[in-house]
Design an enzyme around this catalytic site. Structure first.
Site, PDB file in Angstrom:
ATOM      1  N   PRO A 153       0.832  -1.210   0.000  1.00 47.10           N
ATOM      2  CA  PRO A 153       0.000   0.000   0.000  1.00 47.10           C
ATOM      3  C   PRO A 153       0.862   1.253   0.000  1.00 47.10           C
ATOM      4  O   PRO A 153       1.793   1.371   0.792  1.00 47.10           O
ATOM      5  CB  PRO A 153      -0.797  -0.129   1.306  1.00 47.10           C
ATOM      6  CG  PRO A 153       0.039  -1.010   2.177  1.00 47.10           C
ATOM      7  CD  PRO A 153       0.746  -1.959   1.257  1.00 47.10           C
ATOM      8  N   THR A 171       0.364   5.551  -0.407  1.00 51.53           N
ATOM      9  CA  THR A 171      -0.517   6.701  -0.544  1.00 51.53           C
ATOM     10  C   THR A 171      -0.150   7.508  -1.777  1.00 51.53           C
ATOM     11  O   THR A 171       1.003   7.885  -1.963  1.00 51.53           O
ATOM     12  CB  THR A 171      -0.433   7.593   0.705  1.00 51.53           C
ATOM     13  OG1 THR A 171      -0.832   6.819   1.834  1.00 51.53           O
ATOM     14  CG2 THR A 171      -1.332   8.806   0.575  1.00 51.53           C
ATOM     15  N   GLY A 215      -3.874   3.409   1.483  1.00 49.70           N
ATOM     16  CA  GLY A 215      -4.760   3.537   2.623  1.00 49.70           C
ATOM     17  C   GLY A 215      -6.075   4.202   2.245  1.00 49.70           C
ATOM     18  O   GLY A 215      -6.104   5.188   1.503  1.00 49.70           O
ATOM     19  N   HIS A 268      -4.877  -1.182   8.817  1.00 45.84           N
ATOM     20  CA  HIS A 268      -3.614  -0.450   8.967  1.00 45.84           C
ATOM     21  C   HIS A 268      -3.378  -0.184  10.457  1.00 45.84           C
ATOM     22  O   HIS A 268      -3.936   0.731  11.043  1.00 45.84           O
ATOM     23  CB  HIS A 268      -3.686   0.873   8.199  1.00 45.84           C
ATOM     24  CG  HIS A 268      -2.352   1.527   7.972  1.00 45.84           C
ATOM     25  ND1 HIS A 268      -1.235   1.250   8.735  1.00 45.84           N
ATOM     26  CD2 HIS A 268      -1.954   2.450   7.063  1.00 45.84           C
ATOM     27  CE1 HIS A 268      -0.215   1.983   8.296  1.00 45.84           C
ATOM     28  NE2 HIS A 268      -0.630   2.720   7.279  1.00 45.84           N
ATOM     29  N   HIS A 273       2.953   2.306  11.626  1.00 45.60           N
ATOM     30  CA  HIS A 273       3.560   3.584  11.221  1.00 45.60           C
ATOM     31  C   HIS A 273       3.149   4.800  12.037  1.00 45.60           C
ATOM     32  O   HIS A 273       3.318   5.934  11.595  1.00 45.60           O
ATOM     33  CB  HIS A 273       3.275   3.853   9.737  1.00 45.60           C
ATOM     34  CG  HIS A 273       3.692   2.737   8.847  1.00 45.60           C
ATOM     35  ND1 HIS A 273       3.258   2.589   7.549  1.00 45.60           N
ATOM     36  CD2 HIS A 273       4.524   1.665   9.061  1.00 45.60           C
ATOM     37  CE1 HIS A 273       3.789   1.508   7.011  1.00 45.60           C
ATOM     38  NE2 HIS A 273       4.555   0.928   7.923  1.00 45.60           N
ATOM     39  N   TYR A 291       0.018   5.589  13.062  1.00 46.45           N
ATOM     40  CA  TYR A 291      -1.364   6.049  12.886  1.00 46.45           C
ATOM     41  C   TYR A 291      -2.210   5.541  14.060  1.00 46.45           C
ATOM     42  O   TYR A 291      -1.693   4.981  15.013  1.00 46.45           O
ATOM     43  CB  TYR A 291      -1.885   5.601  11.523  1.00 46.45           C
ATOM     44  CG  TYR A 291      -1.118   6.255  10.386  1.00 46.45           C
ATOM     45  CD1 TYR A 291      -1.204   7.623  10.166  1.00 46.45           C
ATOM     46  CD2 TYR A 291      -0.268   5.511   9.576  1.00 46.45           C
ATOM     47  CE1 TYR A 291      -0.476   8.238   9.152  1.00 46.45           C
ATOM     48  CE2 TYR A 291       0.455   6.112   8.555  1.00 46.45           C
ATOM     49  CZ  TYR A 291       0.350   7.478   8.353  1.00 46.45           C
ATOM     50  OH  TYR A 291       1.078   8.081   7.355  1.00 46.45           O
TER      51      TYR A 291
END
Length: 374
Positions: A33, A35, A67, A178, A181, A183
């Protein structure tokens, strides 16, 4: 062109199908994935359809989309990042799925809530507060948001479940959550951002509770044979050396509740797949994850390139790297699937060239590839 033994071996190892909870992935190559911000108002258009379909047609076995913000007021920041809720957006994703399937590939959306990593929200996200486990930014400072209430927690869990149900209805082949990272989900997992004193904070098992509730809700919202993948990482954006687990025992404590909640596979995100995760072993994070959980794993991190992907953020390219070390570890079953990022941005035909031994046609990564949907 003369096919080298290494190239022949790559074709043999990477071309093997893989079964994931009833889903047959035609080979071991996954599109990671990434962005891209090419979806105005969150709607994937024909350029996005073509972007994914080209890579499926060239032999990528499984595509994990960029994402996709879940249906929650604080989930996102940028108007051009895709969403899955809303009739026009769902029609766009249905076209993506149709095109990928027609090209012989499989595809999962990556469901995403960014939490406290919001700076200047735009469009639909301007009126909502930043939320996180303790209202802290990744650097540990107080942000402009708030600690999540019980209602906030329930609302986000429900948003992930709705997203997964929509994904199955639209014909996707599974879903990835997800949790990496830095988030929102990862903000709960990491002690640096989770200072809660309730059941969602404290030791590692407690910090995993929110992620496990999301997994369980997603699992409940889809069919038993619909694969659920969980992506996690040690590193965070703006906290590159952060670690959730310092030992295999700590990693097992983190992952076990997610297995119990219904994860079918893990996507263990590292910056360089060849780096050992813990002292005394050559296993990387994916290898340790498979050993500790018994679940299938996807490895990722600068596959095919000699250079950390962080360099791409400052406009740097990366030279090619051979795949021998990757193949050794895949052949020994350290991990099951291999996610490729920048190399597939640079060249939509990367998988076809690797699977047919055309290594001489591979190109080094150039940061300009980030600017287009080639």
């Amino acid at each position: 062109m003369t096919v080298t033994p290494s190239a022949t071996r790559a074709a043999q190892i990477l071309s093997r199908p893989f079964e994931l909870n009833g889903l047959t992935i035609p080979n071991r190559i996954v599109m990671a994935p990434m962005t891209r911000k090419f979806c105005p108002d969150g709607v994937p258009g024909e350029d996005v359809v073509s972007y994914y379909a080209r890579r499926a047609a060239a032999g990528v076995g499984l595509i994990v989309t960029e994402g996709v913000y879940v249906d929650h007021a604080s989930a996102g920041e940028f108007d051009r990042i895709p969403r899955l809720h809303g009739e026009e957006r769902q029609a766009g994703w249905a076209e993506v799925v149709r095109a990928v399937h027609a090209a012989g590939g499989t595809i999962m959306p990556q469901l995403w809530h960014i939490g406290m990593i919001r700076d200047q929200p735009e469009g639909a996200y301007t009126g909502a507060p930043n939320i996180g486990p303790s209202g802290l930014r990744i650097d540990g400072t107080e942000g402009t948001g708030k600690a999540m209430t019980r209602r906030d927690l329930d609302d986000v869990v429900a948003a992930f479940a709705r997203g997964a149900a929509e994904a199955e209805r639209l014909g996707f082949d599974g879903v990835e959550i997800h949790g990496a990272h830095g988030y929102l989900i990862d903000q709960f997992l990491w002690a640096g951002t989770n200072r809660r004193a309730d059941a969602y904070g404290g030791d590692l098992v407690a910090r995993t509770r929110f992620a496990a509730e999301i997994v369980a809700a997603v699992r409940e919202s889809v069919s038993p044979s619909f694969p659920v993948v969980f992506r996690f990482s040690q590193w965070k954006l703006w906290a590159w050396e952060a670690r959730l687990a310092e030992t295999p025992a700590e990693l097992e404590a983190l992952l076990a509740p997610l297995v119990d909640a219904g994860v079918d596979a893990f996507h263990a995100s590292t910056r360089r797949y060849w780096i050992p995760e813990f002292e005394g072993s050559d296993l990387n994070l994916a290898g340790w994850t498979k050993r500790l959980t018994g679940r299938p794993v996807i490895t990722v991190g600068s596959v095919g390139l000699d250079g950390d992907f962080l360099a791409a953020f400052v406009g740097e390219g990366a030279p090619l790297q051979n795949l021998d070390h990757l193949l050794d570890r895949l052949e020994s079953a350290e991990y099951d699937l291999v996610a490729v990022g920048r190399a597939l941005l640079q060249d939509p035909e990367w998988a076809a060239k690797v699977l047919t031994g055309r290594f001489g046609e591979l190109a080094a990564y150039e940061a300009e590839s980030l600017k287009t949907l080639s």
